[in-house]
Design an enzyme around this catalytic site. Structure first.
Site, PDB file in Angstrom:
ATOM      1  N   GLN A  98      -2.088 -19.423 -13.962  1.00  0.00           N
ATOM      2  CA  GLN A  98      -3.001 -20.423 -13.429  1.00  0.00           C
ATOM      3  C   GLN A  98      -4.226 -20.573 -14.320  1.00  0.00           C
ATOM      4  O   GLN A  98      -4.479 -19.738 -15.192  1.00  0.00           O
ATOM      5  CB  GLN A  98      -3.452 -20.015 -12.019  1.00  0.00           C
ATOM      6  CG  GLN A  98      -4.120 -18.642 -11.972  1.00  0.00           C
ATOM      7  CD  GLN A  98      -4.073 -18.005 -10.607  1.00  0.00           C
ATOM      8  OE1 GLN A  98      -3.914 -18.666  -9.587  1.00  0.00           O
ATOM      9  NE2 GLN A  98      -4.223 -16.686 -10.563  1.00  0.00           N
ATOM     10  N   TYR A 128     -15.497 -14.451   4.550  1.00  0.00           N
ATOM     11  CA  TYR A 128     -14.047 -14.285   4.390  1.00  0.00           C
ATOM     12  C   TYR A 128     -13.672 -12.825   4.169  1.00  0.00           C
ATOM     13  O   TYR A 128     -12.829 -12.266   4.883  1.00  0.00           O
ATOM     14  CB  TYR A 128     -13.566 -15.128   3.216  1.00  0.00           C
ATOM     15  CG  TYR A 128     -12.081 -15.012   2.956  1.00  0.00           C
ATOM     16  CD1 TYR A 128     -11.159 -15.738   3.711  1.00  0.00           C
ATOM     17  CD2 TYR A 128     -11.588 -14.170   1.957  1.00  0.00           C
ATOM     18  CE1 TYR A 128      -9.796 -15.634   3.476  1.00  0.00           C
ATOM     19  CE2 TYR A 128     -10.237 -14.062   1.716  1.00  0.00           C
ATOM     20  CZ  TYR A 128      -9.341 -14.788   2.483  1.00  0.00           C
ATOM     21  OH  TYR A 128      -7.987 -14.671   2.246  1.00  0.00           O
ATOM     22  N   GLN A 129     -14.291 -12.179   3.184  1.00  0.00           N
ATOM     23  CA  GLN A 129     -13.907 -10.812   2.816  1.00  0.00           C
ATOM     24  C   GLN A 129     -14.092  -9.839   3.982  1.00  0.00           C
ATOM     25  O   GLN A 129     -13.225  -8.999   4.240  1.00  0.00           O
ATOM     26  CB  GLN A 129     -14.746 -10.331   1.620  1.00  0.00           C
ATOM     27  CG  GLN A 129     -14.851 -11.296   0.463  1.00  0.00           C
ATOM     28  CD  GLN A 129     -13.594 -11.370  -0.389  1.00  0.00           C
ATOM     29  OE1 GLN A 129     -12.595 -10.708  -0.105  1.00  0.00           O
ATOM     30  NE2 GLN A 129     -13.626 -12.184  -1.424  1.00  0.00           N
ATOM     31  N   ASP A 153     -10.110 -10.240  -6.798  1.00  0.00           N
ATOM     32  CA  ASP A 153     -11.566 -10.235  -7.012  1.00  0.00           C
ATOM     33  C   ASP A 153     -12.206  -8.929  -6.564  1.00  0.00           C
ATOM     34  O   ASP A 153     -13.330  -8.631  -6.937  1.00  0.00           O
ATOM     35  CB  ASP A 153     -12.219 -11.411  -6.276  1.00  0.00           C
ATOM     36  CG  ASP A 153     -11.835 -11.459  -4.808  1.00  0.00           C
ATOM     37  OD1 ASP A 153     -12.316 -10.620  -4.022  1.00  0.00           O
ATOM     38  OD2 ASP A 153     -11.028 -12.344  -4.439  1.00  0.00           O
ATOM     39  N   GLU A 173      -1.728  -7.226  -7.212  1.00  0.00           N
ATOM     40  CA  GLU A 173      -2.248  -8.514  -7.678  1.00  0.00           C
ATOM     41  C   GLU A 173      -1.428  -8.956  -8.887  1.00  0.00           C
ATOM     42  O   GLU A 173      -1.249  -8.189  -9.838  1.00  0.00           O
ATOM     43  CB  GLU A 173      -3.726  -8.392  -8.046  1.00  0.00           C
ATOM     44  CG  GLU A 173      -4.311  -9.520  -8.868  1.00  0.00           C
ATOM     45  CD  GLU A 173      -4.280 -10.865  -8.165  1.00  0.00           C
ATOM     46  OE1 GLU A 173      -3.699 -11.810  -8.731  1.00  0.00           O
ATOM     47  OE2 GLU A 173      -4.835 -10.960  -7.046  1.00  0.00           O
ATOM     48  N   ASP A 204       4.364  -8.653  -8.962  1.00  0.00           N
ATOM     49  CA  ASP A 204       4.804  -9.535  -7.886  1.00  0.00           C
ATOM     50  C   ASP A 204       4.828  -8.769  -6.570  1.00  0.00           C
ATOM     51  O   ASP A 204       5.545  -7.771  -6.427  1.00  0.00           O
ATOM     52  CB  ASP A 204       6.196 -10.065  -8.226  1.00  0.00           C
ATOM     53  CG  ASP A 204       6.730 -11.051  -7.201  1.00  0.00           C
ATOM     54  OD1 ASP A 204       6.058 -11.281  -6.182  1.00  0.00           O
ATOM     55  OD2 ASP A 204       7.829 -11.592  -7.430  1.00  0.00           O
ATOM     56  N   ALA A 205       4.081  -9.241  -5.584  1.00  0.00           N
ATOM     57  CA  ALA A 205       3.996  -8.547  -4.300  1.00  0.00           C
ATOM     58  C   ALA A 205       5.314  -8.565  -3.539  1.00  0.00           C
ATOM     59  O   ALA A 205       5.622  -7.644  -2.786  1.00  0.00           O
ATOM     60  CB  ALA A 205       2.894  -9.160  -3.442  1.00  0.00           C
ATOM     61  N   ASP A 223      -4.341 -11.387   1.111  1.00  0.00           N
ATOM     62  CA  ASP A 223      -5.386 -12.307   0.661  1.00  0.00           C
ATOM     63  C   ASP A 223      -4.761 -13.214  -0.392  1.00  0.00           C
ATOM     64  O   ASP A 223      -4.975 -13.048  -1.589  1.00  0.00           O
ATOM     65  CB  ASP A 223      -6.554 -11.506   0.087  1.00  0.00           C
ATOM     66  CG  ASP A 223      -7.674 -12.391  -0.430  1.00  0.00           C
ATOM     67  OD1 ASP A 223      -7.670 -13.599  -0.124  1.00  0.00           O
ATOM     68  OD2 ASP A 223      -8.542 -11.873  -1.158  1.00  0.00           O
ATOM     69  N   TYR A 292     -14.831 -23.617   1.856  1.00  0.00           N
ATOM     70  CA  TYR A 292     -13.396 -23.840   1.989  1.00  0.00           C
ATOM     71  C   TYR A 292     -13.166 -25.207   2.637  1.00  0.00           C
ATOM     72  O   TYR A 292     -14.025 -25.690   3.371  1.00  0.00           O
ATOM     73  CB  TYR A 292     -12.754 -22.747   2.839  1.00  0.00           C
ATOM     74  CG  TYR A 292     -12.591 -21.421   2.134  1.00  0.00           C
ATOM     75  CD1 TYR A 292     -12.890 -21.270   0.789  1.00  0.00           C
ATOM     76  CD2 TYR A 292     -12.130 -20.305   2.825  1.00  0.00           C
ATOM     77  CE1 TYR A 292     -12.740 -20.056   0.151  1.00  0.00           C
ATOM     78  CE2 TYR A 292     -11.978 -19.087   2.189  1.00  0.00           C
ATOM     79  CZ  TYR A 292     -12.284 -18.966   0.849  1.00  0.00           C
ATOM     80  OH  TYR A 292     -12.137 -17.766   0.212  1.00  0.00           O
TER      81      TYR A 292
END
Length: 362
Positions: A98, A128-129, A153, A173, A204-205, A223, A292
């Site tokens: 990305q 959010y967090q 992050d 991640e 890859d999760a 997340d 958001y």
């Protein structure tokens, strides 16, 4: 409009914070108007029945020939756009997955953007967090093992580390550039990586969860980005089945679940899948994040079969955890009152998402 019908709608020119009301009398100018007058040309500073410059945008086109809309075409929130003034571009590169962009904004501090979509800002990331981490972790007694999917992050890690009972934190991640960029530009979030309990897995999760031992985790926090493109796998039943298998009996999941104002169809689909994958309980919660889309983001919270989990009433309140409120930095958004309020759902959402009419989800 009849002559004079629009008079009195604009802030009058003033040097002392007062304006004429049209009858020769002075009145205080509201703070919103003074702020507008200070930030835009005098002729554009309007308020009340008119609109402050910048609140609405006309559609722009790529070219006169194509006539295609340049903005308002994101599939996740069609017809809408949110503008944040860019003061300075700090970073812009393409990773294997990305585009990663960081810029300094005029009013929200530094901003992290992935493929053109705002992921966080320094000003409102706390909403959010803190919520995505503490809604699940404060709903179970003494969580010890936690998995974070995404969250490169580091903000979710920062919040998990407030829980002294936690002994082991895995994070999976896929994009290492997000981690590196966050460590450089968002140290207040990336501080979460400094915790010795954190074990980083870049990959890859979906594959990571397939290999995870059964019943390993007390909590899983997803997340993720919006469910378009490669992230589509993260909202499909095989993925949720893998999470349920990796959780202990009575273990909990908290998964980002879009905006109630924009994505009721996605919320319905996610809850439907989760009710089949998780035999304990499934609930929907939400929080306010100004940057958001629609200013609101939701979470689906699920428990596996086993010891019952009462998500609506925190059994592990943050206020009773020694040092939790000040750990790394003081909590800015979450508390037990916000926890309970997050599960109060508006009438339209219950109407549009039929599964939320179940008393157990209210």
């Amino acid at each position: 409009m009849k002559d004079g019908a629009g008079r009195g709608l604009e802030c009058q020119k003033t040097m002392d914070g007062k304006a004429s009301n049209g009858n020769g009398l002075e009145k205080d100018i509201p703070p919103c108007c003074l702020k507008a007058k200070a930030s835009v040309p005098e002729s554009e500073a309007k308020c009340h029945s008119t609109v402050l410059s910048g609140w609405f945008s006309a559609s722009q086109t790529c070219s006169e020939k194509s006539g295609k809309a340049k903005y308002f075409n994101n599939p996740m929130w069609p017809g809408e756009a949110h503008s944040i003034k860019v003061e300075n571009i700090l970073y812009k590169e393409n990773s294997k997955y990305q585009e990663v962009l960081v810029f300094e904004s005029a009013s929200y501090g530094k901003v992290l953007v992935l493929d053109g979509i705002v992921q966080l800002t320094e000003k409102d990331e706390c909403a959010y967090q803190e919520m995505i981490a503490h809604l699940p972790l404060c709903s179970v007694q003494a969580p010890k093992t936690v998995l974070v999917v995404g969250g490169g992050d580091g903000g979710v890690l920062r919040e998990i580390s407030r829980h002294g009972s936690v002994e082991h934190i895995d994070i999976c991640e896929i994009d290492e550039m997000v981690i590196d960029v966050s460590k450089k530009f968002f140290p207040d979030l990336a501080v979460g990586f400094e915790d010795s309990r954190v074990h980083l897995h870049v990959g890859d999760a979906v594959e990571f969860l397939k290999c995870a031992p059964e019943g390993k985790y007390d909590a899983v926090i997803v997340d993720s980005s919006d469910p378009v493109g490669p992230a589509q796998e993260l909202v499909e039943k095989p993925f949720f089945d893998s999470i349920a298998r990796a959780l202990r009996p009575g273990g909990v999941l908290c998964n980002m679940a879009e905006s109630m104002w924009l994505h009721t169809h996605l919320i319905q689909d996610m809850i439907s899948i989760c009710k089949r994958s998780f035999k304990g309980s499934v609930h929907y919660a939400w929080t306010s994040v100004p940057t958001y889309p629609s200013g609101v983001i939701g979470f689906v919270l699920c428990a596996t079969e086993g010891p019952p989990v009462d998500f609506l009433n925190p059994v592990n309140p943050i206020e009773k955890l020694e040092g939790a409120n000040e750990h790394k930095r003081e909590l800015r958004f979450y508390n037990s009152e916000m926890h309970k309020a997050a599960f109060a759902l508006p009438a339209f959402l219950k109407r549009e998402v039929s599964l939320l009419r179940d008393p157990s989800l209210q």
